[in-house]
Design a protein around this motif. Structure first.
Motif, short mmCIF file in Angstrom:
data_model
loop_
_atom_site.label_atom_id
_atom_site.label_comp_id
_atom_site.label_asym_id
_atom_site.label_seq_id
_atom_site.Cartn_x
_atom_site.Cartn_y
_atom_site.Cartn_z
N PHE A 165 0.83 -1.20 0.00
CA PHE A 165 0.00 0.00 0.00
C PHE A 165 0.87 1.26 0.00
CE2 PHE A 165 -3.02 -2.94 2.27
CZ PHE A 165 -3.96 -3.01 1.26
N ALA A 166 1.85 1.29 0.89
CA ALA A 166 2.70 2.48 1.03
C ALA A 166 3.45 2.76 -0.27
CB ALA A 166 3.66 2.31 2.20
N ASP A 167 4.04 1.73 -0.85
CA ASP A 167 4.80 1.92 -2.09
C ASP A 167 3.90 2.40 -3.22
OD1 ASP A 167 7.10 1.08 -0.82
OD2 ASP A 167 7.01 -0.97 -1.61
N ALA A 168 2.73 1.80 -3.33
CA ALA A 168 1.81 2.16 -4.41
C ALA A 168 1.34 3.60 -4.27
CB ALA A 168 0.62 1.21 -4.44
N LEU A 169 0.97 4.00 -3.05
CA LEU A 169 0.50 5.37 -2.83
C LEU A 169 1.60 6.39 -3.10
CD1 LEU A 169 -1.71 5.18 0.40
CD2 LEU A 169 -2.48 5.72 -1.92
N PHE A 170 2.80 6.09 -2.64
CA PHE A 170 3.92 7.01 -2.82
C PHE A 170 4.20 7.21 -4.31
CE2 PHE A 170 8.45 8.16 -2.95
CZ PHE A 170 8.49 9.18 -2.03
N ASP A 171 4.32 6.13 -5.02
CA ASP A 171 4.63 6.22 -6.45
C ASP A 171 3.51 6.90 -7.23
OD1 ASP A 171 7.00 4.92 -5.95
OD2 ASP A 171 6.30 2.95 -6.62
N LYS A 172 2.26 6.58 -6.87
CA LYS A 172 1.12 7.15 -7.60
C LYS A 172 0.98 8.64 -7.32
CE LYS A 172 -2.21 6.10 -10.47
NZ LYS A 172 -1.97 5.41 -11.75
N ALA A 173 1.22 9.05 -6.09
CA ALA A 173 1.14 10.47 -5.76
C ALA A 173 2.15 11.27 -6.57
CB ALA A 173 1.37 10.69 -4.27
N LEU A 174 3.34 10.73 -6.74
CA LEU A 174 4.35 11.40 -7.56
C LEU A 174 3.96 11.40 -9.03
CD1 LEU A 174 7.67 10.12 -5.93
CD2 LEU A 174 6.56 12.33 -5.61
N GLU A 175 3.37 10.30 -9.48
CA GLU A 175 3.01 10.18 -10.89
C GLU A 175 1.91 11.16 -11.29
OE1 GLU A 175 0.63 7.02 -13.72
OE2 GLU A 175 1.75 6.24 -12.02
N SER A 229 8.53 10.48 2.44
CA SER A 229 9.85 10.10 1.93
C SER A 229 10.74 9.55 3.05
CB SER A 229 10.53 11.30 1.26
OG SER A 229 9.77 11.76 0.16
N ILE A 230 10.69 10.19 4.21
CA ILE A 230 11.45 9.70 5.36
C ILE A 230 10.94 8.32 5.77
CG2 ILE A 230 11.88 10.06 7.82
CD1 ILE A 230 13.58 11.86 6.07
N ALA A 231 9.63 8.14 5.77
CA ALA A 231 9.05 6.85 6.13
C ALA A 231 9.48 5.76 5.15
CB ALA A 231 7.53 6.95 6.17
N GLN A 232 9.52 6.11 3.88
CA GLN A 232 9.97 5.15 2.87
C GLN A 232 11.45 4.82 3.04
OE1 GLN A 232 7.19 3.72 1.83
NE2 GLN A 232 7.75 3.84 -0.35
N ALA A 233 12.25 5.83 3.34
CA ALA A 233 13.67 5.60 3.56
C ALA A 233 13.88 4.70 4.78
CB ALA A 233 14.40 6.93 3.74
N ARG A 234 13.12 4.95 5.83
CA ARG A 234 13.25 4.13 7.04
C ARG A 234 12.85 2.68 6.77
NH1 ARG A 234 10.78 7.47 10.52
NH2 ARG A 234 12.69 8.25 11.51
N HIS A 275 14.48 11.90 -2.13
CA HIS A 275 13.15 12.53 -2.23
C HIS A 275 12.94 13.50 -1.07
CE1 HIS A 275 11.03 10.77 -5.63
NE2 HIS A 275 11.52 9.59 -5.33
N ALA A 276 13.28 13.07 0.14
CA ALA A 276 13.10 13.92 1.32
C ALA A 276 13.94 15.18 1.22
CB ALA A 276 13.44 13.14 2.59
N ALA A 277 15.19 15.03 0.82
CA ALA A 277 16.08 16.18 0.71
C ALA A 277 15.56 17.18 -0.32
CB ALA A 277 17.49 15.71 0.33
N ILE A 278 15.12 16.68 -1.49
CA ILE A 278 14.60 17.56 -2.53
C ILE A 278 13.34 18.27 -2.06
CG2 ILE A 278 13.51 17.55 -4.81
CD1 ILE A 278 15.48 15.30 -5.57
N ALA A 279 12.46 17.53 -1.35
CA ALA A 279 11.22 18.14 -0.88
C ALA A 279 11.48 19.22 0.16
CB ALA A 279 10.30 17.05 -0.30
N ILE A 280 12.48 19.02 1.03
CA ILE A 280 12.83 20.07 2.00
C ILE A 280 13.37 21.29 1.27
CG2 ILE A 280 14.33 20.68 3.93
CD1 ILE A 280 14.15 17.73 4.82
N ASP A 281 14.19 21.09 0.27
CA ASP A 281 14.68 22.21 -0.54
C ASP A 281 13.51 22.99 -1.14
OD1 ASP A 281 17.43 22.16 -0.24
OD2 ASP A 281 17.76 20.79 -1.92
N ARG A 282 12.52 22.28 -1.67
CA ARG A 282 11.37 22.95 -2.28
C ARG A 282 10.54 23.70 -1.24
NH1 ARG A 282 10.13 17.65 -5.96
NH2 ARG A 282 11.67 18.08 -7.59
#
Length: 399
Positions: A267-277, A314-319, A328-335
Motif C-alpha cells: 500500500f505504502a509503495d503504491a500510494l507514494f509512487d502514484k502520488a508522484l506520478e 519520503s522519510i518513512a519510505q527511507a526508514r 526525495h526527502a532532501a529535494i522536498a525540503i529544498d522545495r
C-alpha cells in the motif's frame, strides 16, 4: 552502529530543525499567542503581526497544543509545557460545547464567542492527538483522561453501523476519509504514549477502513468522499484525489507497520509512487491540491502542507529501506524552503499557497500548518540521528 546517510539530507534536515527551533516556534509563542487570554491566533499577517480580527477554528488550538507538547518533548522549546497548559485552559473556558456536556464547538469569533456550535469529528481527532502528547510529554493524567473520554463519546454519539464514525452532530452531504486518517494518527500517538494495546486495535480499525473503503486497488489511489455506506460518491466530488493525503497515508501506514509488525509495504509503495506520478507539478516539483486518477489537474494551486507530507512520506519510505526516499526527502525540503519558507525579513513566517503558475496566492501564515511542519522536521531529524548516532538517542526523538 553508524551507517551512511545522504549528505544532502543531513544538511537540509539540520537547516529545517534550526528553522523550527530558532524561528517558527518562538514566533508563534510570542506573536501568535496572546499572553493575557492564552489563545492562539488563527494566522499571522505578512508583517508578522497576528490577525486579531479572524475567527478562530477550535481545532487550531488543538493543533497548537500538540505542537508545543511535542516541542517540549524534543527539547526544542523550553516553555512548551506552560504554553500548552495555558491554551488547554483557554479551550476549556471558551470552546467547551455549551449543551452536549462533552467535546468542543467548531468556531469562535475574534472575541472568543461560539458562533458555530457544531461538533465535528475532524476537529476532535486533533484534541485526542494533542492530549496524547500532553500525557506523553508532561505525564499529564488529566490529558489522558480527556482523550479517553472523547473517544468514548465518539463511540456513543458518532457511531456508524457502516464502520468508523459519522462526520459530527450535524447533517452532512457526504463522508470523508480525512477525519479517520487523523484518528489513526491519534490512536498511534496514544499507543506510543501509553503502550496500551487497545489503541493499536483502534488504529487497526482505521487501517481496515483504508484497505476496504478508502483505497482503490485498481487505480492505486486514495479516495476522499463517500456516501453514508462508504460507497464512492458519484459525479465530480467522487473523482477528487489529494496527493498530499496520499503522502500522509504513506507515513501513517509505515508508522502502523513499525508498531504492529503487520506489513503494509504494498500500500505504502503504491500510494507514494502514484502520488508522484499524478500529483507532482513537472515545473516546480510541488504537489497539486487536487487531481484525478488519470493525472488531470482539478485544482492547480499548491498549498504548503502537501509538500510537507511529501517529506514525511519520503522519510518513512527511507526508514522502510527504500533507498530513494532519502533523496526525495532532501529535494522536498529544498522545495519547502524555496517556495514557502522564504521570508528573509521575518524568518519564522511561511507562505500558505502557490498558484497554477507557482506565484504566491495566499501570503498569510496559518497556525494550522505548524502542526505539519514540526512533525516533518522531527521525522527528518530523527532519521538522520538513527543513521549517524546512538539508535536509542534517535528513538527518543521520533514522533
Amino acid at each position: 552502529m553508524k551507517s551512511v546517510v545522504n549528505n544532502h539530507l543531513l544538511q537540509v534536515s539540520a537547516r529545517f530543525e534550526d528553522w523550527i527551533r530558532q524561528h517558527a516556534l518562538p514566533l508563534w509563542a510570542h506573536d501568535g499567542f496572546d499572553p493575557s487570554t492564552h489563545v492562539f491566533y488563527e494566522r499571522l499577517l505578512p508583517d508578522g503581526s497576528a490577525d486579531c480580527q479572524a475567527n478562530i477554528r477550535v481545532r487550531v488550538q488543538a493543533r497548537q497544543i500538540f505542537v508545543y507538547a511535542m516541542a517540549h518533548h524534543l527539547g526544542w522549546y523550553s516553555d512548551g509545557r506552560s504554553i500548552a497548559e495555558k491554551n488547554i485552559a483557554f479551550v476549556d473556558s471558551h470552546a467547551a460545547h455549551p449543551i452536549a456536556g462533552q467535546g468542543y464547538a467548531h468556531l469562535l469569533d475574534s472575541h472568543f464567542k461560539i458562533i458555530d456550535g457544531r461538533q465535528d469529528l475532524y476537529d476532535h481527532s486533533f484534541f485526542v492527538l494533542a492530549y496524547a502528547w500532553c500525557y506523553r510529554s508532561f505525564g499529564m493524567e488529566a490529558a489522558l483522561e480527556k482523550a479517553v473520554a472523547l473517544i468514548e463519546y465518539f463511540d456513543r454519539v458518532f457511531y456508524s453501523k457502516h464502520g468508523g464514525w459519522i462526520e459530527g452532530d450535524y447533517p452532512a452531504e457526504y463522508r470523508r476519509q480525512n477525519p479517520h486518517m487523523h484518528l489513526l494518527e491519534a490512536f498511534l500517538a496514544l499507543y506510543d504514549a501509553t503502550r496500551e494495546e487497545r489503541w493499536l486495535a483502534k488504529a487497526g480499525e482505521m487501517v481496515r477502513l483504508f484497505e476496504t473503503r478508502f483505497y482503490d486497488r485498481d487505480q492505486q489511489v486514495l479516495l476522499e468522499y463517500f456516501n453514508d455506506d462508504w460507497s464512492v460518491l458519484a459525479a465530480d466530488k467522487g473523482e477528487i484525489l489529494e496527493p498530499g493525503h496520499m503522502m500522509e497515508w504513506v507515513w501513517l501506514l509505515r508508522w502502523y507497520e513499525d508498531r504492529t509488525g503487520r506489513l503494509v509495504s504494498h500500500f505504502a509503495d503504491a500510494l507514494f509512487d502514484k502520488a508522484l506520478e499524478i500529483g507532482l507539478s513537472r515545473d516546480s516539483g510541488l504537489l497539486y491540491d487536487e487531481v484525478k486518477a488519470d493525472g488531470s489537474v482539478i485544482k492547480p494551486t499548491k498549498r504548503c502542507w502537501p509538500v510537507i507530507e511529501y517529506i514525511k512520506a519520503s522519510i518513512a519510505q527511507a526508514r522502510a529501506g527504500r533507498a530513494e526516499g532519502e533523496e526525495h526527502a532532501a529535494i522536498a525540503i529544498d522545495r519547502l524552503f524555496q517556495y514557502y519558507i522564504c521570508n528573509e525579513r521575518i524568518p519564522g513566517l511561511y507562505i500558505d499557497r502557490r498558484g497554477a503558475d507557482d506565484g504566491i496566492v495566499d501570503d498569510v501564515t496559518p497556525a494550522s500548518t505548524l502542526y505539519h511542519l514540526i512533525v516533518a522536521a522531527a521525522e527528518a531529524s530523527a532519521y538522520c540521528s538513527e543513521k549517524t548516532s546512538d539508535p536509542q538517542m534517535a528513538a527518543d526523538k521520533r514522533r
